[in-house]
Design a protein around this motif. Structure first.
Motif, mmCIF file in Angstrom:
data_model
loop_
_atom_site.group_PDB
_atom_site.id
_atom_site.type_symbol
_atom_site.label_atom_id
_atom_site.label_comp_id
_atom_site.label_asym_id
_atom_site.label_seq_id
_atom_site.Cartn_x
_atom_site.Cartn_y
_atom_site.Cartn_z
ATOM 1 N N UNK A 1 51.052 18.683 -41.813
ATOM 2 C CA UNK A 1 52.285 17.975 -41.492
ATOM 3 C C UNK A 1 52.390 16.660 -42.254
ATOM 4 N N UNK A 2 51.272 15.985 -42.436
ATOM 5 C CA UNK A 2 51.292 14.754 -43.232
ATOM 6 C C UNK A 2 51.658 15.054 -44.683
ATOM 7 N N UNK A 3 51.187 16.179 -45.194
ATOM 8 C CA UNK A 3 51.547 16.569 -46.562
ATOM 9 C C UNK A 3 53.035 16.900 -46.654
ATOM 10 N N UNK B 1 58.484 16.151 -40.612
ATOM 11 C CA UNK B 1 58.283 15.380 -39.381
ATOM 12 C C UNK B 1 59.275 14.238 -39.219
ATOM 13 N N UNK B 2 59.773 13.701 -40.341
ATOM 14 C CA UNK B 2 60.725 12.595 -40.252
ATOM 15 C C UNK B 2 62.164 13.051 -40.059
ATOM 16 N N UNK B 3 62.471 14.323 -40.406
ATOM 17 C CA UNK B 3 63.830 14.852 -40.251
ATOM 18 C C UNK B 3 63.727 16.351 -40.003
ATOM 19 N N UNK B 4 63.764 16.787 -38.748
ATOM 20 C CA UNK B 4 63.604 18.218 -38.457
ATOM 21 C C UNK B 4 64.674 19.105 -39.072
ATOM 22 N N UNK B 5 65.794 18.525 -39.504
ATOM 23 C CA UNK B 5 66.839 19.346 -40.121
ATOM 24 C C UNK B 5 66.474 19.762 -41.536
ATOM 25 N N UNK B 6 65.507 19.088 -42.137
ATOM 26 C CA UNK B 6 65.112 19.375 -43.515
ATOM 27 C C UNK B 6 63.904 20.307 -43.498
ATOM 28 N N UNK B 7 64.002 21.401 -44.223
ATOM 29 C CA UNK B 7 62.909 22.347 -44.359
ATOM 30 C C UNK B 7 62.187 22.068 -45.671
ATOM 31 N N UNK B 8 60.896 21.910 -45.604
ATOM 32 C CA UNK B 8 60.082 21.575 -46.772
ATOM 33 C C UNK B 8 59.227 22.779 -47.130
ATOM 34 N N UNK B 9 59.224 23.123 -48.402
ATOM 35 C CA UNK B 9 58.343 24.154 -48.935
ATOM 36 C C UNK B 9 57.506 23.524 -50.033
#
Length: 219
Positions: free
Chosen positions: A48-50, A143-151
């Motif tokens: 999650x930090x990454x 973690x800072x914006x749940x609307x954004x999906x990170x891959x």
């Protein structure tokens, strides 16, 4: 001539040593039960930090006048995130991307959007058991914006090294707790049980040798 059977090496020779051994064993078993969710939680927090770092690095594209950064800055951002590539999604669209080159082939996929406790524990032990570096594709909400999906695509080796170091610290703490607990219990049992039983045994032996001697009678 009859030969007395030898006591097996695993069987304690006295009550105190047996209780000492069982105390250490049970404390270590309890630490193992605590360790499993702890190492799974450590791995989850690490990833999650990454994801948070990847989200922040990709947002640097907003500060660029053309919506893109130089190759040198892109490499520095990816090196800071410790990833091969980063992609952000807001809804069905790609909004930001770092890593123009083709990333290495992915060996395993990690989905952090709805992780189950058993899958987290099993995947943590699978990561610890790896003898080589795997390439992971990690997907999860920022973690800072749940609307954004990170891959992101990253190496597993740094994660495994951190997990091994964390496991070593847990092992040291577990051994210390086991020894301290077993030592205190050993002293208490010696004082409350073993000592009085020893006195009673000695008094019975003296009474058997001289039943008519009143001082040998234990009250």
């Amino acid at each position: 001539m009859a030969v007395e059977p030898r006591t097996p090496f695993w069987r304690p020779r006295s009550l105190s040593s047996g209780l000492l051994f069982l105390t250490i064993l049970f404390v270590m078993l309890a630490e193992i039960l605590i360790y499993a969710p702890s190492i799974a939680r450590f791995r989850l927090v690490f990833l999650e930090e990454r994801l948070a770092a990847a989200h922040l690095a990709a947002l640097s594209l907003d500060a660029a006048p053309s919506g893109a950064v130089s190759e040198e800055l892109e490499r520095r951002l990816l090196r800071h995130v410790r990833a091969h590539s980063v992609e952000l999604r807001l809804g069905p669209l790609y909004t930001h991307m770092l890593g123009g080159r083709m990333p290495p082939p992915v060996d395993a996929h990690v989905d952090l959007r709805d992780p189950g406790p058993f899958s987290l524990v099993s995947e943590a032990f699978v990561a610890l058991a790896q003898g080589h570096n795997r390439i992971l594709r990690v997907v999860g909400h920022s973690p800072s914006d749940p609307a954004v999906l990170v891959e992101m695509v990253l190496d597993e080796a740094p994660l495994r090294q951190a997990m091994v170091a964390f496991s070593g610290r847990i092992l040291q703490i577990s051994i210390a707790i086991s020894l301290i607990t077993a030592g205190l219990l050993y002293l208490c049992l010696r004082w409350l049980i073993v000592g009085p039983i020893t006195q009673l045994t000695q008094a019975m032996t003296r009474f058997r040798r001289a039943p008519a001697n009143p001082p040998d009678v234990l009250v």
